[in-house]
Design an enzyme around this catalytic site. Structure first.
Site, PDB file in Angstrom:
ATOM      1  N   HIS A  47      34.369  33.893  38.563  1.00  0.00           N
ATOM      2  CA  HIS A  47      35.730  33.386  38.788  1.00  0.00           C
ATOM      3  C   HIS A  47      35.747  31.964  39.333  1.00  0.00           C
ATOM      4  O   HIS A  47      36.455  31.111  38.824  1.00  0.00           O
ATOM      5  CB  HIS A  47      36.463  34.316  39.749  1.00  0.00           C
ATOM      6  N   SER A  60      42.536  29.667  39.371  1.00  0.00           N
ATOM      7  CA  SER A  60      43.048  30.938  39.862  1.00  0.00           C
ATOM      8  C   SER A  60      44.569  30.866  40.004  1.00  0.00           C
ATOM      9  O   SER A  60      45.262  30.535  39.047  1.00  0.00           O
ATOM     10  CB  SER A  60      42.348  31.286  41.183  1.00  0.00           C
ATOM     11  N   ASP A 107      34.310  36.840  34.838  1.00  0.00           N
ATOM     12  CA  ASP A 107      35.302  36.767  35.914  1.00  0.00           C
ATOM     13  C   ASP A 107      35.747  38.188  36.268  1.00  0.00           C
ATOM     14  O   ASP A 107      36.291  38.904  35.432  1.00  0.00           O
ATOM     15  CB  ASP A 107      36.497  35.932  35.438  1.00  0.00           C
TER      16      ASP A 107
END
Length: 480
Positions: A419, A291, A385
């Site tokens: 994600h 991320s 995601d």
């Protein structure tokens, strides 16, 4: 681009099975051998990892784990129940409490064999539980929090997570009589791995060193907008022979309390610390980020010396969330359009379309010049995601590298993965609080496909760093 096909799974009923993976677990984890018969007049000896329910007769059903007492969190665990009646129907329930006391649970319905034995590597779960089908690790990857929008995060890696397994009679709701129960420790540190807090200069980090004299291939590990100092992925990596520095960059001790501005000099100090450490093998180190940690890793690789390999998990190739400064260079964050946030009836936000396009207008200034990097790249992409467009970022990063004559990066895409692609067997987090958004957001992913992605991505990451940091063939291929 190399695509890895994963299967979709409904929360209750599996649509497909992955027998190849199941067979691999069977080979690595031997079926627990039956306990030897006790001499007459004595109760059977208790084997670690085995327990009948209290107050039941000596021939009561019992749970068998392999390994018996404890196992590394990212390693498979064989589960079996012995002493059931022929074709007896039972419900198995796993429970796990995190360090805040929040409870995670999963359950599955089974039927024992004609011999009264239930081996999760051979017996499929029946419809009606958290999953169905042949899923030897389903009772772990299907764990879900009882508190909404809660994510499993391990804070103190020195202490294990305690997994409890209960066996209940029948398939009813509520469950029938408790027949057996057992506990198993899921640990994060292999014996001999050293945990070293680092407070040198401005660096706030923890270094994990494998057993032995070294030196070892070095990696810096970064997480995302949650801040703090997560250590669990770093220590699991160290179990495989890497010297890994889990690096905090905000929201920890005397570091900045929020994400407004980052100075790359801080990260440069951490890189130099690793390059100069006597236990770290040169000439360069690796970077791993997920991320927001992903785009920070790209910035480090683009501007700093001594980076050999960079692996990104659902990362952005544009600077996101905060201004980035390095010497006389300033990279603004990608602009956002909050009007694009979609909130469903449950109050969960979908932020997939919030970020602007880094290929258009002023936002082009936010695209990190990764063509300056002198390292190899690996992009791990969850194609479901919902945090942002990870696949788009990976493809555009690849285009830019190749346009400047650089080596094409490795891109591994996982359909059905969300994600938070964590180390193997972490439960999928479908939605949780986002500190920057101020409300729960959906992260995407289907539980079974996400689980398979985590298993394979972990092997891809280990192989990537082994290849580019130690020069050794990994010998690892995808199971999927």
């Amino acid at each position: 681009m190399r695509q890895v096909t994963a299967r979709l799974l409904c929360q209750v009923t599996a649509r497909s099975l992955r027998p190849a993976i199941s067979r691999g677990w069977q080979k690595r984890l031997p079926w627990p051998s039956p306990a030897p018969a006790a001499p007459q007049g004595r109760s059977p000896a208790r084997t670690p990892g085995t327990a009948p329910a209290r107050g039941l007769a000596s021939m009561a059903p019992s749970v068998r784990f392999s390994p018996a007492v404890r196992s590394l969190f990212d390693e498979p665990l064989a589960i079996a129940v012995q002493g059931l009646g022929p074709r007896q129907q039972v419900t198995l329930r796993t429970s796990l409490q995190d360090e805040t006391g929040e409870l995670f649970q999963a359950c599955a319905r089974y039927q024992a064999g004609d011999d009264g034995e239930l081996d999760l590597a051979r017996c499929p779960a029946l419809p009606g539980g958290s999953f169905s089908g042949l899923e030897p690790m389903g009772l772990l990857w299907a764990l879900q929090p009882q508190k909404p929008f809660w994510r499993l995060v391990k804070r103190d890696v020195r202490a294990p997570l305690l997994l409890q397994l209960e066996v209940f009679e029948g398939h009813g709701e509520p469950p029938g009589q408790l027949l057996a129960q057992a506990q198993h420790e899921r640990v994060f540190l292999r014996d001999g791995v050293r945990r070293v807090p680092v407070r040198e200069g401005k660096i706030r980090a923890t270094l994990f060193l494998p057993p032995g004299s070294g030196p070892f291939p070095g990696i810096i590990d970064l997480y995302g907008t949650g801040g703090g100092l997560p250590e669990y992925r770093a220590c699991l990596l160290a179990n495989y022979g890497f010297a890994v520095l889990a690096l905090a960059f905000y929201g920890y001790e005397d570091l900045p309390k929020d994400m407004k501005e980052f100075h790359l000099e801080y990260f440069e100090e951490a890189v130099n610390y690793m390059l100069q450490h006597t236990q770290v093998k040169g000439p360069g180190i690796g970077l791993l980020g997920i991320s927001k940690g992903g785009d920070l890793c790209i910035s480090m690789a683009s501007f700093l010396k001594g980076i050999t390999a960079t692996a990104l998990i659902n990362g952005s190739v544009a600077n996101v969330g905060a201004v980035l400064r390095y010497k006389d260079i300033t990279i603004p964050p990608l602009s956002i359009n909050a009007k694009r946030i979609k909130v469903n009836k449950s109050g969960i936000a979908d932020i997939f379309d919030v970020l602007s396009n880094p290929l258009e207008g002023p936002d082009r200034q936010s695209f990190i010049p990764l063509e300056k990097a002198e390292c190899r790249f690996l992009f791990i992409v969850g194609q479901d995601d919902r945090n942002w467009k990870s696949e788009f970022f990976a493809v555009e990063g690849s285009k830019r590298l190749q346009a400047h004559g650089k080596e094409k990066p490795e891109i591994v895409c996982y359909p059905g993965a969300g994600h938070y692609i964590e180390p193997p067997f972490f439960p999928m987090c479908a939605a949780s609080m986002h500190l920057l958004v101020g409300k729960p957001v959906v992260w995407g992913g289907e539980p079974k496909a996400h689980c398979e992605a985590q298993i394979d991505a972990w092997q891809q990451i280990l192989a990537f760093f082994r290849k580019h940091l130690s020069g050794k063939p990994s010998g690892i291929s995808s199971n999927m």
